[in-house]
Write a protein that holds these residues in place. Structure first.
Motif, PDB file in Angstrom:
ATOM      1  N   GLU A 128     -10.161   2.360  -9.186  1.00 30.91           N
ATOM      2  CA  GLU A 128      -9.039   1.414  -8.997  1.00 30.91           C
ATOM      3  C   GLU A 128      -8.507   0.939 -10.346  1.00 30.91           C
ATOM      4  O   GLU A 128      -9.253   0.544 -11.219  1.00 30.91           O
ATOM      5  CB  GLU A 128      -9.566   0.214  -8.205  1.00 30.91           C
ATOM      6  N   ARG A 129      -7.200   0.985 -10.476  1.00 29.21           N
ATOM      7  CA  ARG A 129      -6.599   0.536 -11.745  1.00 29.21           C
ATOM      8  C   ARG A 129      -5.197  -0.007 -11.488  1.00 29.21           C
ATOM      9  O   ARG A 129      -4.594   0.282 -10.453  1.00 29.21           O
ATOM     10  CB  ARG A 129      -6.527   1.711 -12.729  1.00 29.21           C
ATOM     11  N   PRO A 130      -4.667  -0.790 -12.434  1.00 24.14           N
ATOM     12  CA  PRO A 130      -3.280  -1.238 -12.291  1.00 24.14           C
ATOM     13  C   PRO A 130      -2.334  -0.049 -12.363  1.00 24.14           C
ATOM     14  O   PRO A 130      -2.697   1.026 -12.843  1.00 24.14           O
ATOM     15  CB  PRO A 130      -3.081  -2.157 -13.502  1.00 24.14           C
ATOM     16  N   ASP A 131      -1.112  -0.257 -11.915  1.00 21.49           N
ATOM     17  CA  ASP A 131      -0.095   0.779 -12.064  1.00 21.49           C
ATOM     18  C   ASP A 131       0.143   1.074 -13.537  1.00 21.49           C
ATOM     19  O   ASP A 131       0.063   0.198 -14.394  1.00 21.49           O
ATOM     20  CB  ASP A 131       1.228   0.309 -11.439  1.00 21.49           C
ATOM     21  N   LEU A 132       0.462   2.319 -13.793  1.00 17.58           N
ATOM     22  CA  LEU A 132       0.802   2.732 -15.158  1.00 17.58           C
ATOM     23  C   LEU A 132       1.898   1.843 -15.746  1.00 17.58           C
ATOM     24  O   LEU A 132       1.811   1.397 -16.904  1.00 17.58           O
ATOM     25  CB  LEU A 132       1.296   4.181 -15.111  1.00 17.58           C
ATOM     26  N   GLY A 133       2.920   1.622 -14.962  1.00 16.44           N
ATOM     27  CA  GLY A 133       4.049   0.820 -15.454  1.00 16.44           C
ATOM     28  C   GLY A 133       3.612  -0.572 -15.889  1.00 16.44           C
ATOM     29  O   GLY A 133       4.047  -1.070 -16.935  1.00 16.44           O
ATOM     30  N   ALA A 134       2.741  -1.189 -15.102  1.00 15.50           N
ATOM     31  CA  ALA A 134       2.278  -2.537 -15.436  1.00 15.50           C
ATOM     32  C   ALA A 134       1.502  -2.522 -16.758  1.00 15.50           C
ATOM     33  O   ALA A 134       1.690  -3.387 -17.618  1.00 15.50           O
ATOM     34  CB  ALA A 134       1.401  -3.076 -14.308  1.00 15.50           C
ATOM     35  N   MET A 135       0.660  -1.522 -16.920  1.00 17.64           N
ATOM     36  CA  MET A 135      -0.140  -1.450 -18.154  1.00 17.64           C
ATOM     37  C   MET A 135       0.730  -1.156 -19.364  1.00 17.64           C
ATOM     38  O   MET A 135       0.558  -1.735 -20.442  1.00 17.64           O
ATOM     39  CB  MET A 135      -1.230  -0.383 -18.000  1.00 17.64           C
ATOM     40  N   VAL A 136       1.673  -0.239 -19.182  1.00 25.10           N
ATOM     41  CA  VAL A 136       2.549   0.114 -20.304  1.00 25.10           C
ATOM     42  C   VAL A 136       3.403  -1.085 -20.709  1.00 25.10           C
ATOM     43  O   VAL A 136       3.608  -1.347 -21.901  1.00 25.10           O
ATOM     44  CB  VAL A 136       3.426   1.323 -19.918  1.00 25.10           C
ATOM     45  N   MET A 137       3.880  -1.831 -19.718  1.00 22.63           N
ATOM     46  CA  MET A 137       4.688  -3.008 -20.045  1.00 22.63           C
ATOM     47  C   MET A 137       3.852  -4.060 -20.776  1.00 22.63           C
ATOM     48  O   MET A 137       4.329  -4.678 -21.727  1.00 22.63           O
ATOM     49  CB  MET A 137       5.274  -3.606 -18.758  1.00 22.63           C
ATOM     50  N   ARG A 138       2.626  -4.261 -20.311  1.00 22.27           N
ATOM     51  CA  ARG A 138       1.770  -5.240 -21.007  1.00 22.27           C
ATOM     52  C   ARG A 138       1.514  -4.806 -22.445  1.00 22.27           C
ATOM     53  O   ARG A 138       1.558  -5.613 -23.375  1.00 22.27           O
ATOM     54  CB  ARG A 138       0.436  -5.404 -20.262  1.00 22.27           C
ATOM     55  N   LEU A 139       1.234  -3.515 -22.624  1.00 20.94           N
ATOM     56  CA  LEU A 139       1.017  -3.026 -23.991  1.00 20.94           C
ATOM     57  C   LEU A 139       2.280  -3.175 -24.828  1.00 20.94           C
ATOM     58  O   LEU A 139       2.211  -3.544 -26.006  1.00 20.94           O
ATOM     59  CB  LEU A 139       0.566  -1.561 -23.949  1.00 20.94           C
ATOM     60  N   GLY A 140       3.418  -2.905 -24.208  1.00 15.14           N
ATOM     61  CA  GLY A 140       4.681  -3.068 -24.926  1.00 15.14           C
ATOM     62  C   GLY A 140       4.869  -4.494 -25.419  1.00 15.14           C
ATOM     63  O   GLY A 140       5.238  -4.718 -26.575  1.00 15.14           O
ATOM     64  N   ARG A 194       0.822  -1.199   0.000  1.00 15.34           N
ATOM     65  CA  ARG A 194       0.000   0.000   0.000  1.00 15.34           C
ATOM     66  C   ARG A 194       0.863   1.258   0.000  1.00 15.34           C
ATOM     67  O   ARG A 194       0.627   2.209  -0.761  1.00 15.34           O
ATOM     68  CB  ARG A 194      -0.932  -0.008   1.225  1.00 15.34           C
ATOM     69  N   ALA A 195       1.879   1.254   0.836  1.00 17.80           N
ATOM     70  CA  ALA A 195       2.751   2.429   0.946  1.00 17.80           C
ATOM     71  C   ALA A 195       3.475   2.697  -0.365  1.00 17.80           C
ATOM     72  O   ALA A 195       3.563   3.838  -0.835  1.00 17.80           O
ATOM     73  CB  ALA A 195       3.753   2.224   2.084  1.00 17.80           C
ATOM     74  N   ILE A 196       4.012   1.628  -0.961  1.00 17.30           N
ATOM     75  CA  ILE A 196       4.743   1.796  -2.223  1.00 17.30           C
ATOM     76  C   ILE A 196       3.809   2.288  -3.317  1.00 17.30           C
ATOM     77  O   ILE A 196       4.105   3.249  -4.041  1.00 17.30           O
ATOM     78  CB  ILE A 196       5.413   0.465  -2.640  1.00 17.30           C
ATOM     79  N   GLN A 197       2.654   1.638  -3.418  1.00 17.49           N
ATOM     80  CA  GLN A 197       1.750   2.025  -4.494  1.00 17.49           C
ATOM     81  C   GLN A 197       1.271   3.474  -4.333  1.00 17.49           C
ATOM     82  O   GLN A 197       1.120   4.189  -5.326  1.00 17.49           O
ATOM     83  CB  GLN A 197       0.537   1.082  -4.557  1.00 17.49           C
ATOM     84  N   ASP A 240      -4.167  14.695 -20.853  1.00 22.39           N
ATOM     85  CA  ASP A 240      -5.486  14.308 -20.360  1.00 22.39           C
ATOM     86  C   ASP A 240      -5.370  12.927 -19.735  1.00 22.39           C
ATOM     87  O   ASP A 240      -5.560  11.907 -20.398  1.00 22.39           O
ATOM     88  CB  ASP A 240      -6.491  14.304 -21.522  1.00 22.39           C
ATOM     89  N   GLY A 241      -5.051  12.921 -18.455  1.00 24.59           N
ATOM     90  CA  GLY A 241      -4.721  11.669 -17.783  1.00 24.59           C
ATOM     91  C   GLY A 241      -5.839  10.644 -17.811  1.00 24.59           C
ATOM     92  O   GLY A 241      -5.599   9.474 -18.094  1.00 24.59           O
ATOM     93  N   ASP A 242      -7.054  11.078 -17.529  1.00 22.13           N
ATOM     94  CA  ASP A 242      -8.158  10.118 -17.477  1.00 22.13           C
ATOM     95  C   ASP A 242      -8.351   9.429 -18.821  1.00 22.13           C
ATOM     96  O   ASP A 242      -8.528   8.209 -18.892  1.00 22.13           O
ATOM     97  CB  ASP A 242      -9.453  10.830 -17.063  1.00 22.13           C
ATOM     98  N   ALA A 243      -8.313  10.205 -19.896  1.00 26.28           N
ATOM     99  CA  ALA A 243      -8.503   9.618 -21.225  1.00 26.28           C
ATOM    100  C   ALA A 243      -7.340   8.691 -21.567  1.00 26.28           C
ATOM    101  O   ALA A 243      -7.547   7.595 -22.115  1.00 26.28           O
ATOM    102  CB  ALA A 243      -8.620  10.724 -22.273  1.00 26.28           C
ATOM    103  N   PHE A 244      -6.139   9.126 -21.225  1.00 26.18           N
ATOM    104  CA  PHE A 244      -4.976   8.298 -21.523  1.00 26.18           C
ATOM    105  C   PHE A 244      -5.043   6.973 -20.775  1.00 26.18           C
ATOM    106  O   PHE A 244      -4.836   5.902 -21.358  1.00 26.18           O
ATOM    107  CB  PHE A 244      -3.696   9.048 -21.154  1.00 26.18           C
ATOM    108  N   VAL A 245      -5.354   7.042 -19.495  1.00 25.60           N
ATOM    109  CA  VAL A 245      -5.420   5.817 -18.695  1.00 25.60           C
ATOM    110  C   VAL A 245      -6.536   4.911 -19.199  1.00 25.60           C
ATOM    111  O   VAL A 245      -6.367   3.680 -19.269  1.00 25.60           O
ATOM    112  CB  VAL A 245      -5.613   6.156 -17.202  1.00 25.60           C
ATOM    113  N   ALA A 246      -7.654   5.497 -19.580  1.00 28.03           N
ATOM    114  CA  ALA A 246      -8.762   4.676 -20.087  1.00 28.03           C
ATOM    115  C   ALA A 246      -8.341   3.930 -21.350  1.00 28.03           C
ATOM    116  O   ALA A 246      -8.603   2.728 -21.501  1.00 28.03           O
ATOM    117  CB  ALA A 246      -9.981   5.564 -20.363  1.00 28.03           C
ATOM    118  N   ALA A 247      -7.682   4.638 -22.249  1.00 23.66           N
ATOM    119  CA  ALA A 247      -7.234   3.996 -23.486  1.00 23.66           C
ATOM    120  C   ALA A 247      -6.192   2.928 -23.180  1.00 23.66           C
ATOM    121  O   ALA A 247      -6.219   1.821 -23.741  1.00 23.66           O
ATOM    122  CB  ALA A 247      -6.663   5.038 -24.439  1.00 23.66           C
TER     123      ALA A 247
END
Lengths: 133, 133
Positions: free
Chosen positions: B4-16, A103-106, A121-128
């Motif tokens: 709630e969503r996965p970490d950006l890094g995890a998603m980017v790596m999967r897409l990669g 939890r702390a790391i995340q 646009d973070g929300d749109a980017f994350v959604a995509a």
DNA sequence: TATTGTTATACTCTATAACTATA
DNA sequence: TATAGTTATAGAGTATAACAATA
């Protein structure tokens, strides 16, 4: 119409390296490697499994997992005990300390991510990204 | 507010990984490795350089470049001749065949990318990705 | 015999160090 | 002596194969 741009793969890889560079100091400060953090995340998302299933779910080889699990267990961050119903298998789960560490790391990673995303646009980017990954 | 969503890094790596899996058959069909394609792209974007500069610009070690350049040169895809002004350096550039090969591969990759992006707002995603990478 | 976890081994990728040739 | 390129070597990361325990 789309202007000239680098390949998607090239951009995604560059972003990936940037994210790793961003996360690495956070992980180091908490004394875990990237793989150890991935394991903690995997166990939080789905606490009970065999080691082989965990390995597959996080995209690692089962043999690579073993020294990582050894270390996490020694540090009291995960539980790992033979399944009474099938003593070949090891039941895996986070301890309270492991849950708290994750939890702390995340939380720190989310702050860093927000800093990165503030220019787009973070929300749109994350959604995509979620849809694509 | 973000769900709630996965970490950006995890998603980017999967897409990669997904993008690499998508590109690999295209590259194999044209008989080039990922690194060779990266080299061709680097030379197209900025044709004349020393090998060390090319290595740095594509994020590779200079020693790793050498067998790749050897192969591309043997196949007539790149030019690589000592700089008359400083014969320690090698002037690098694409041949006509190299330019055409790169164009053909990239065209196929773009088609595959479009297939991937059709379910999301591709333009917005690519714009954000460019800004972040 | 099949499966889980483990250990031992080999292979691939990458970087470091040493060498050659030019300057 | 310093630099570009090359070659040789070593290291990290990863996967494959063999093994022990359990089913």
């Amino acid at each position: 119409m789309e202007t000239e741009r680098p390949d998607l793969g090239a951009m995604v890889m560059r972003l990936g390296r940037r994210l790793i560079a961003m996360e690495e100091p956070i992980l180091a400060r908490h004394g875990v490697t990237m793989w150890a953090y991935v394991v903690l995340t995997g166990l939080r998302d789905s606490p009970t499994r065999t080691q082989a299933a965990l390995a597959q779910s996080i995209g690692a080889d089962k043999t690579r997992l073993i020294p990582i699990l050894d270390d996490l267990q020694k540090r009291g961050l995960i539980e790992r005990e033979p399944d009474p119903a099938d003593r070949r298998a090891r039941l895996l789960g986070l301890t309270a300390a492991g849950t708290e560490l994750h939890r702390a790391i995340q939380a720190e990673i989310r702050v860093a991510e927000a800093g990165l995303l503030k220019d787009v646009d973070g929300d749109a980017f994350v959604a995509a990204l979620r849809a694509l990954s």
